[in-house]
Design an enzyme around this catalytic site. Structure first.
Site, PDB file in Angstrom:
ATOM      1  N   TYR A 179      16.377  16.031  22.371  1.00  0.00           N
ATOM      2  CA  TYR A 179      17.564  16.567  22.888  1.00  0.00           C
ATOM      3  C   TYR A 179      16.758  16.440  24.549  1.00  0.00           C
ATOM      4  O   TYR A 179      17.335  16.322  25.790  1.00  0.00           O
ATOM      5  CB  TYR A 179      18.237  18.081  22.205  1.00  0.00           C
ATOM      6  CG  TYR A 179      19.935  17.714  23.914  1.00  0.00           C
ATOM      7  CD1 TYR A 179      20.942  17.425  23.503  1.00  0.00           C
ATOM      8  CD2 TYR A 179      19.430  18.774  24.332  1.00  0.00           C
ATOM      9  CE1 TYR A 179      22.016  17.977  24.253  1.00  0.00           C
ATOM     10  CE2 TYR A 179      20.691  19.948  24.826  1.00  0.00           C
ATOM     11  CZ  TYR A 179      21.351  18.596  25.340  1.00  0.00           C
ATOM     12  OH  TYR A 179      22.947  19.622  25.687  1.00  0.00           O
ATOM     13  N   SER A 223      20.693  18.767  31.161  1.00  0.00           N
ATOM     14  CA  SER A 223      20.856  20.047  30.850  1.00  0.00           C
ATOM     15  C   SER A 223      19.144  21.582  31.880  1.00  0.00           C
ATOM     16  O   SER A 223      18.745  20.608  31.878  1.00  0.00           O
ATOM     17  CB  SER A 223      20.398  20.061  29.410  1.00  0.00           C
ATOM     18  OG  SER A 223      20.840  21.118  28.756  1.00  0.00           O
TER      19      SER A 223
HETATM   20  N1  LIG Z   1      26.791  23.944  26.278  1.00  0.00           N
HETATM   21  C1  LIG Z   1      25.651  23.713  26.297  1.00  0.00           C
HETATM   22  O1  LIG Z   1      25.599  24.528  26.238  1.00  0.00           O
HETATM   23  C2  LIG Z   1      25.430  23.130  27.283  1.00  0.00           C
HETATM   24  C3  LIG Z   1      24.246  23.113  28.648  1.00  0.00           C
HETATM   25  C4  LIG Z   1      24.173  22.227  28.797  1.00  0.00           C
HETATM   26  C5  LIG Z   1      23.912  20.999  28.845  1.00  0.00           C
HETATM   27  N2  LIG Z   1      24.952  20.504  28.005  1.00  0.00           N
HETATM   28  C6  LIG Z   1      25.861  19.266  27.941  1.00  0.00           C
HETATM   29  O2  LIG Z   1      27.077  18.852  28.435  1.00  0.00           O
HETATM   30  C7  LIG Z   1      28.008  17.909  28.402  1.00  0.00           C
HETATM   31  C8  LIG Z   1      28.584  18.196  27.382  1.00  0.00           C
HETATM   32  O3  LIG Z   1      29.155  19.538  26.137  1.00  0.00           O
HETATM   33  P1  LIG Z   1      29.721  20.289  25.450  1.00  0.00           P
HETATM   34  O4  LIG Z   1      29.056  21.437  25.008  1.00  0.00           O
HETATM   35  O5  LIG Z   1      30.895  20.676  26.179  1.00  0.00           O
HETATM   36  O6  LIG Z   1      30.090  19.343  24.225  1.00  0.00           O
HETATM   37  P2  LIG Z   1      31.618  19.401  23.148  1.00  0.00           P
HETATM   38  O7  LIG Z   1      31.367  19.057  21.932  1.00  0.00           O
HETATM   39  O8  LIG Z   1      32.714  20.437  23.200  1.00  0.00           O
HETATM   40  O9  LIG Z   1      32.272  18.082  23.783  1.00  0.00           O
HETATM   41  C9  LIG Z   1      31.646  17.179  23.484  1.00  0.00           C
HETATM   42  C10 LIG Z   1      32.141  15.622  24.636  1.00  0.00           C
HETATM   43  O10 LIG Z   1      32.007  14.414  24.940  1.00  0.00           O
HETATM   44  C11 LIG Z   1      31.879  13.717  23.623  1.00  0.00           C
HETATM   45  N3  LIG Z   1      30.984  12.323  22.880  1.00  0.00           N
HETATM   46  C12 LIG Z   1      30.218  13.284  22.235  1.00  0.00           C
HETATM   47  N4  LIG Z   1      29.480  12.042  21.628  1.00  0.00           N
HETATM   48  C13 LIG Z   1      30.066  10.980  22.094  1.00  0.00           C
HETATM   49  C14 LIG Z   1      30.547   9.991  21.940  1.00  0.00           C
HETATM   50  N5  LIG Z   1      29.417   8.836  21.147  1.00  0.00           N
HETATM   51  N6  LIG Z   1      30.586   8.533  22.628  1.00  0.00           N
HETATM   52  C15 LIG Z   1      31.690   9.101  23.535  1.00  0.00           C
HETATM   53  N7  LIG Z   1      31.834  10.536  23.725  1.00  0.00           N
HETATM   54  C16 LIG Z   1      30.998  11.647  22.722  1.00  0.00           C
HETATM   55  C17 LIG Z   1      33.019  14.052  22.638  1.00  0.00           C
HETATM   56  O11 LIG Z   1      34.319  13.742  21.738  1.00  0.00           O
HETATM   57  C18 LIG Z   1      33.173  15.369  23.637  1.00  0.00           C
HETATM   58  O12 LIG Z   1      34.518  15.472  23.832  1.00  0.00           O
HETATM   59  C19 LIG Z   1      26.968  16.695  26.532  1.00  0.00           C
HETATM   60  O13 LIG Z   1      26.273  16.205  27.582  1.00  0.00           O
HETATM   61  C20 LIG Z   1      25.890  18.259  26.779  1.00  0.00           C
HETATM   62  O14 LIG Z   1      24.894  18.125  26.170  1.00  0.00           O
HETATM   63  C21 LIG Z   1      25.954  21.319  27.240  1.00  0.00           C
END
Ligand SMILES: NC(=O)c1ccc[n+]([C@@H]2O[C@H](COP(=O)([O-])OP(=O)(O)OC[C@H]3O[C@@H](n4cnc5c(N)ncnc54)[C@H](O)[C@@H]3O)[C@@H](O)[C@H]2O)c1
Length: 254
Positions: free
Chosen positions: A155, A142
């Protein structure tokens, strides 16, 4: 994108947000996909929604639990006949001032975002090394892995750790023909961010975008999926051990 058709792809956290958009993108590229997620109902719903696009199946489990990771990786190898590409995407986040973080909350974020990333990456890397024909591993970091956003100490720390995990894996596994990179998205509209901003002002996202993102908007899950597809493709054949920032210019601000 070159070289993705027919590839066998495991996507952790593929049941929602960025991971679900990435499953869609890889299926559109002609890849075969197994997606993971924490919640079985959400995993099943994602598979049902994507089924018309190609070969996709799902497995629920917690990436911070070794037994669940073994089931996920063994299940994907069985379903696909092997893994060529790992999209190591599962993660969680919530806002919490540094002074109020409990040891339990600290442990949960580190456990899912860093231990989970390690467990899945190691299990897939062992499979790739044993098979001996290379592969690609993409770890989700991230922009919070590159700077210290307030109220996200746990985080930020987990995502910073993912960057050094990525570099170290790249140094050790390059000789096996395994390419490893990290992604650093900025603010992306996903269910995760919707739940974080639910308790904030109605105009939080538009105000945040206006004040912090030169392109003036939040990113889309599909825009991160495109970065995953590029880094997994043959077009990225000499990109290894680094991170790609996808943030609408946020980190360019002084
Ligand atoms: N949304 C943002 O702005 C952003 C920015 C940078 C990085 N990210 C990263 O991108 C990734 C996806 O995030 P998102 O925004 O799509 O979130 P989201 O909540 O829509 O999706 C998260 C996914 O991870 C899975 N997950 C969560 N905890 C878990 C666990 N303990 N075991 C197995 N699966 C698990 C969930 O089931 C889901 O499929 C994450 O790693 C997040 O940190 C997101």
């Amino acid at each position: 994108m070159r070289g993705l058709a027919g590839k066998r792809v495991l996507i952790s956290g593929g049941s929602s947000g960025i991971g679900a958009a990435t499953a869609r993108r890889f299926l559109e590229e002609g890849a075969r996909v197994v997606l993971g997620g924490l919640d079985k109902a959400e995993v099943d719903a994602a598979v049902t929604e994507l089924a018309a696009l190609g070969e996709v199946s799902g497995l629920a489990g917690d990436v911070s639990a070794e037994a669940d990771v073994a089931r996920l990786v063994d299940g994907a190898v069985a379903a696909l006949g092997g893994i060529d590409i790992l999209v190591n995407n599962a993660g969680t986040a919530w806002r919490e001032p540094f002074l109020e973080i409990t040891p339990g909350h600290w442990d949960r974020i580190i456990s899912v975002n860093l231990r989970g990333m390690f467990l899945v990456a190691q299990a897939v890397a062992q499979h790739l090394v044993e098979r001996g024909s290379g592969g690609v591993i993409l770890n989700m970091s991230s922009t919070n892995g590159l700077g210290g956003e307030a109220d996200y100490a746990h985080y930020n720390t987990s995502k910073g750790g993912v960057l050094l995990l990525t570099k170290t894996m790249a140094v050790e596994l390059g000789k096996h023909g395994i390419r490893i990179n990290a992604l650093c998205p900025g603010y992306i509209q996903t269910p995760l961010n919707s739940s974080i901003s639910a308790g904030l002002a109605d105009d939080f996202v538009s105000g945040y975008a206006r004040d912090h993102i030169p392109l003036g908007r939040a990113g889309l899950a599909e825009e991160v999926a495109a970065a995953y597809a590029f880094l997994a493709s043959d077009d990225a054949a000499f990109i290894h051990g680094t991170e790609l920032v996808i943030d609408g210019g946020q980190l360019a601000i002084m």
